[in-house]
Scaffold this motif. Sequence first.
Motif, PDB file in Angstrom:
ATOM      1  N   ASP A  38      17.052  30.476  -6.095  1.00  0.00           N
ATOM      2  CA  ASP A  38      15.772  30.814  -6.707  1.00  0.00           C
ATOM      3  C   ASP A  38      15.995  31.751  -7.876  1.00  0.00           C
ATOM      4  O   ASP A  38      16.365  32.916  -7.695  1.00  0.00           O
ATOM      5  CB  ASP A  38      14.864  31.459  -5.654  1.00  0.00           C
ATOM      6  CG  ASP A  38      13.432  31.563  -6.113  1.00  0.00           C
ATOM      7  OD1 ASP A  38      13.201  31.585  -7.345  1.00  0.00           O
ATOM      8  OD2 ASP A  38      12.542  31.620  -5.240  1.00  0.00           O
ATOM      9  N   ARG A  54      10.721  29.026  -1.256  1.00  0.00           N
ATOM     10  CA  ARG A  54       9.382  29.575  -1.491  1.00  0.00           C
ATOM     11  C   ARG A  54       8.355  28.500  -1.820  1.00  0.00           C
ATOM     12  O   ARG A  54       7.192  28.812  -2.056  1.00  0.00           O
ATOM     13  CB  ARG A  54       9.417  30.626  -2.592  1.00  0.00           C
ATOM     14  CG  ARG A  54       9.724  30.109  -3.960  1.00  0.00           C
ATOM     15  CD  ARG A  54       9.699  31.261  -4.980  1.00  0.00           C
ATOM     16  NE  ARG A  54      10.378  30.904  -6.192  1.00  0.00           N
ATOM     17  CZ  ARG A  54       9.802  30.284  -7.212  1.00  0.00           C
ATOM     18  NH1 ARG A  54       8.542  29.951  -7.153  1.00  0.00           N
ATOM     19  NH2 ARG A  54      10.505  29.996  -8.293  1.00  0.00           N
ATOM     20  N   LEU A  78      13.417  24.653  -3.222  1.00  0.00           N
ATOM     21  CA  LEU A  78      13.153  26.085  -3.139  1.00  0.00           C
ATOM     22  C   LEU A  78      12.495  26.438  -1.812  1.00  0.00           C
ATOM     23  O   LEU A  78      11.517  25.808  -1.406  1.00  0.00           O
ATOM     24  CB  LEU A  78      12.221  26.528  -4.265  1.00  0.00           C
ATOM     25  CG  LEU A  78      12.823  26.589  -5.667  1.00  0.00           C
ATOM     26  CD1 LEU A  78      11.718  26.767  -6.693  1.00  0.00           C
ATOM     27  CD2 LEU A  78      13.844  27.703  -5.774  1.00  0.00           C
TER      28      LEU A  78
END
Length: 171
Positions: free
Chosen positions: A140, A114, A112
């Motif tokens: 995501d 993030r 991911l």
Amino acid sequence: TLLIDLQGEHADKLKYYPMDKTYTGPLDDIIHFALHAKSVGVPMYIDNELVYGYMLTRGEFNTVSEEVVAWHEYYAEVLLPEMKQLPKSVHLKDRAPAPSKLGFDEVYMISLVRRPERRNRMMALFDMMGIDVKVFDAVDGKLLNDVKLKELNVKQLEGYEDPYLMRALKL
């Protein structure tokens, strides 16, 4: 890690050798040191609240390669998520192995965007082990909605049921 007050009353009597010949347990320098400290009256305390460093435990290794694998496993355990890598001593040379795909055509990591701390941790481990990896950004789920799914042309597989809830999946 042992923290020793060298200004203490019996500090000049501390030593590793000669080892206590009456001791019949595992051959371990820390155990022998602790036994000797006890015999000369130096108290020892355990602190489980603060991290002073990391202590490697000895294992039963038949080859250096087995010991290297054990070190990699240990390193992966102690590498905290917020750390890119453990601090390196200025006295040691960086001896990362040549990058390898371990006999595969490619090695992939899906990660991911993030979560850069996870990606950095894994990349540090791959570098340490000499694994040549291609990184792909994971889809995501927190950013998905009906508009995004239509944009990506994602359609639910007809007739598919969630094997645990025994129902069709919701988009």
